[in-house]
Design a protein around this motif. Structure first.
Motif, mmCIF file in Angstrom:
data_model
loop_
_atom_site.group_PDB
_atom_site.id
_atom_site.type_symbol
_atom_site.label_atom_id
_atom_site.label_comp_id
_atom_site.label_asym_id
_atom_site.label_seq_id
_atom_site.Cartn_x
_atom_site.Cartn_y
_atom_site.Cartn_z
ATOM 1 N N TYR A 1 0.835 -1.205 0.000
ATOM 2 C CA TYR A 1 0.000 0.000 0.000
ATOM 3 C C TYR A 1 0.875 1.262 0.000
ATOM 4 O O TYR A 1 0.612 2.203 -0.748
ATOM 5 N N ILE B 1 -6.047 2.608 -8.751
ATOM 6 C CA ILE B 1 -7.208 1.862 -8.238
ATOM 7 C C ILE B 1 -6.820 1.114 -6.966
ATOM 8 O O ILE B 1 -7.547 1.145 -5.972
ATOM 9 N N LYS C 1 -6.335 3.586 -4.022
ATOM 10 C CA LYS C 1 -7.587 4.186 -3.531
ATOM 11 C C LYS C 1 -8.465 3.169 -2.811
ATOM 12 O O LYS C 1 -9.176 3.519 -1.875
ATOM 13 N N ASN C 2 -8.444 1.928 -3.258
ATOM 14 C CA ASN C 2 -9.331 0.915 -2.692
ATOM 15 C C ASN C 2 -8.696 0.125 -1.562
ATOM 16 O O ASN C 2 -9.392 -0.569 -0.834
ATOM 17 N N ASN D 1 -6.832 -0.791 1.893
ATOM 18 C CA ASN D 1 -6.601 -0.338 3.266
ATOM 19 C C ASN D 1 -5.879 -1.482 3.953
ATOM 20 O O ASN D 1 -5.727 -2.556 3.401
ATOM 21 N N SER E 1 -7.879 -4.760 4.072
ATOM 22 C CA SER E 1 -8.329 -5.452 2.865
ATOM 23 C C SER E 1 -7.315 -6.516 2.481
ATOM 24 O O SER E 1 -6.134 -6.375 2.729
ATOM 25 N N CYS F 1 -6.010 -8.291 -0.620
ATOM 26 C CA CYS F 1 -5.815 -8.513 -2.046
ATOM 27 C C CYS F 1 -4.700 -9.536 -2.155
ATOM 28 O O CYS F 1 -3.542 -9.185 -2.307
#
Length: 148
Positions: A49, A93, A96-97, A99, A102, A104
């Motif tokens: 991130y 993307i 912004k998405n 955190n 999250s 991924c």
């Protein structure tokens, strides 16, 4: 003191040591080893991130520094190049998405993100902008992680 990593440091200390602060701090203690490996996914997500955010900031500053009144042509990036444009979209993307909670973790998505970040980091304009980082705030040592 902004963006100096205070919150990240304390978050990692809490993840490593926990609120009850059990364990010896010795990697020969199986509780400490287990806790260390349990925090690895969180650390990886945080680093990913932070790298994506740093690249977005470098791209923004590249655009700014290549125009009036700075005219630093070495910072110019061809934003009309389709491959660069697609890489930028993917990183923006994600930044912004994403955190810290999250997940991924899809290997294919992570590979695409890694390729996009690698492409952007290797651009001459991004590298030139990084050399001018004294003019804007950027996380210390982010180049260490972007070079990996």
């Amino acid at each position: 003191s902004g963006s100096s990593g205070k919150s990240t440091l304390f978050r990692q200390i809490e993840c490593i040591h926990g609120e009850d602060n059990y364990g010896t701090g010795n990697m020969n203690d199986e509780r400490d080893v287990a806790r260390y490996f349990a925090t690895m996914p969180s650390m990886k997500r945080t680093i990913r991130y932070n790298c994506a955010g740093a690249l977005v900031k470098l791209l923004q500053k590249s655009d700014l520094l290549s125009k009036e009144p700075y005219n630093l042509q070495e910072c110019m990036i061809d934003f009309n190049n389709e491959e660069i444009e697609n890489a930028i979209k993917l990183v923006v993307i994600f930044s912004k998405n994403a955190n810290h909670e999250s997940k991924c973790d899809d290997p294919e998505e992570l590979a695409q993100l890694a390729d996009a970040m690698n492409l952007l980091w290797k651009l001459d304009g991004v590298r030139a902008t990084f050399k001018h980082r004294q003019y804007f705030s950027l996380m210390e040592n982010i180049d260490y992680f972007l070079n990996k």
